[in-house]
Scaffold this motif. Structure first.
Motif, PDB file in Angstrom:
ATOM      1  N   SER A 141      81.536  40.141  56.295  1.00  0.00           N
ATOM      2  CA  SER A 141      80.321  41.041  56.372  1.00  0.00           C
ATOM      3  C   SER A 141      80.628  42.372  56.754  1.00  0.00           C
ATOM      4  O   SER A 141      81.632  42.631  57.419  1.00  0.00           O
ATOM      5  N   ASN A 162      83.601  42.539  59.455  1.00  0.00           N
ATOM      6  CA  ASN A 162      83.579  41.467  60.561  1.00  0.00           C
ATOM      7  C   ASN A 162      83.574  42.038  61.895  1.00  0.00           C
ATOM      8  O   ASN A 162      84.053  41.435  62.813  1.00  0.00           O
ATOM      9  N   ARG A 196      75.550  42.262  56.397  1.00  0.00           N
ATOM     10  CA  ARG A 196      75.068  41.369  55.325  1.00  0.00           C
ATOM     11  C   ARG A 196      76.665  40.694  54.857  1.00  0.00           C
ATOM     12  O   ARG A 196      77.764  41.695  54.846  1.00  0.00           O
ATOM     13  N   GLU A 197      76.454  39.941  54.263  1.00  0.00           N
ATOM     14  CA  GLU A 197      77.718  39.387  53.571  1.00  0.00           C
ATOM     15  C   GLU A 197      78.103  40.302  52.446  1.00  0.00           C
ATOM     16  O   GLU A 197      77.241  40.781  51.698  1.00  0.00           O
TER      17      GLU A 197
END
Length: 353
Positions: A141, A162, A196-197
């Motif tokens: 993310s 991340n 968000r991914e």
């Protein structure tokens, strides 16, 4: 009832002689003659009987006779039968396992440092080339992204993934972007996509690119254009990369010491593409995989064997490690080393994540 194959039809005597021949050739690197086998065979067989069995094995494609010698050497098929049927593994004792584990303990939480340590360790323990892919992150993310202007229409993109992993990438653009333009673009991307991914970011960017230019303001256009260069390759997993160590160990094997052959092999290591494709096959498999000679599908590896095993992070396969060496490598020793190292690397990564 199906007719037994040639492989199934190998009797105990033929299998015993094939195992002896492969073990001799792996150890000495010289074609093995019937007289050599007769001294070690452990069976009351005449030299004539051994020659006949060798002739049968050659006809079946398990061994071959080099033009310069009366002895025989294993073929890829012979090695494959040896590995699948005849091999007796040498399991690592607790002391060796602890020694490998301690090497991982010497390194920080940095994943790349652990991968480099694993590659170097595989090389030094096996005396072959050790290779380890960098761990893939299937769940990545976007935490933050910033752009720093450089000269000649280049921009340094600094992306935090991340919440902890920092990725830097220099991108070449078609025009100059001012500091203010880059700031507005990064603000837009952080606001729209922060948390968000990356896979979702990629899908959203693709959908926005399909919109008409009139429906997007300049800030959005700039941001999407920059993100195209930076995030979209990462969202699909990026190019799996690897760390390799001990390539020069391969120079000590006569069958790989040809200068032109070594040059092409080292070029393949540098370009990574073919090796990565081979490792990618192991990423999708369970346990140790062994590619012997032409089984790899790459001519440059026709005289090599590649032994690989996947490693995990958070119970998910994220990379592959292994060794590359000649087809006459000591499989009984190499396979357990690769297997345990993959498990220990996974444990080290999990303990630091």
């Amino acid at each position: 009832m199906p007719t037994p194959s040639h492989d199934e039809a190998l009797n105990e005597r033929a299998q015993h002689l094939l195992r002896l021949l492969v073990e001799h050739y792996i150890r000495d690197g010289q074609p093995v003659g019937s007289r050599t086998l007769s001294r070690d065979v452990g069976l009351s067989l005449s030299a004539a009987t051994i020659r006949n069995v060798m002739a049968d094995l050659e006809e079946l494609g398990f061994v071959t006779s080099p033009h310069t010698s009366a002895g025989r050497v294993p073929t890829d098929k012979g090695y494959r039968f040896f590995v699948d049927t005849l091999l007796k593994y040498e399991p690592l004792d607790d002391e060796k396992i602890a020694a490998i584990q301690s090497r991982f303990g010497e390194h920080s939480a940095d994943h790349k440092a652990l991968v480099a340590a694993a590659s170097q360790m595989l090389s030094s323990v096996t005396r072959l080339a050790g290779v380890v892919t960098l761990p893939r992150q299937s769940h990545s993310s976007l935490s933050q992204i910033e752009f720093v202007p450089l000269s000649d229409n280049r921009v340094l993109a600094v992306m935090v993934v991340n919440g902890r992993e920092v990725q830097n990438r220099i991108v070449q653009l078609e025009r100059h972007y001012s500091v203010e333009e880059l700031r507005r673009a990064s603000n837009y991307l952080n606001q729209e996509f922060g948390g968000r991914e990356l896979s979702a970011v990629r899908e959203h960017l693709l959908s926005q690119l399909k919109e008409t230019r009139e429906s997007l303001n300049q800030v959005m256009l700039d941001a999407i254009h920059l993100a195209q260069h930076v995030m979209m390759p990462q969202a699909s997993g990026g190019r799996m990369e690897y760390v390799i160590a001990g390539e020069t160990n391969l120079m000590s094997f006569a069958e790989l010491s040809n200068v032109e052959k070594l040059r092409r092999l080292f070029e393949a290591f540098t370009q990574q593409r073919d090796i990565l494709h081979l490792l990618d096959q192991s990423l999708k498999a369970e346990g140790v995989q062994i590619f012997i000679g032409q089984e790899s599908g790459y001519t440059i590896l026709d005289d090599c064997s590649v032994v690989t095993a996947p490693y995990t992070l958070d119970q998910e396969v994220v990379g592959v490690l292994g060794v590359i060496g000649p087809t006459r490598m000591a499989y009984e020793r190499i396979i357990p080393i690769v297997d345990i190292t993959a498990k220990l690397l996974g444990s080290a990564l999990n303990s630091r994540s």
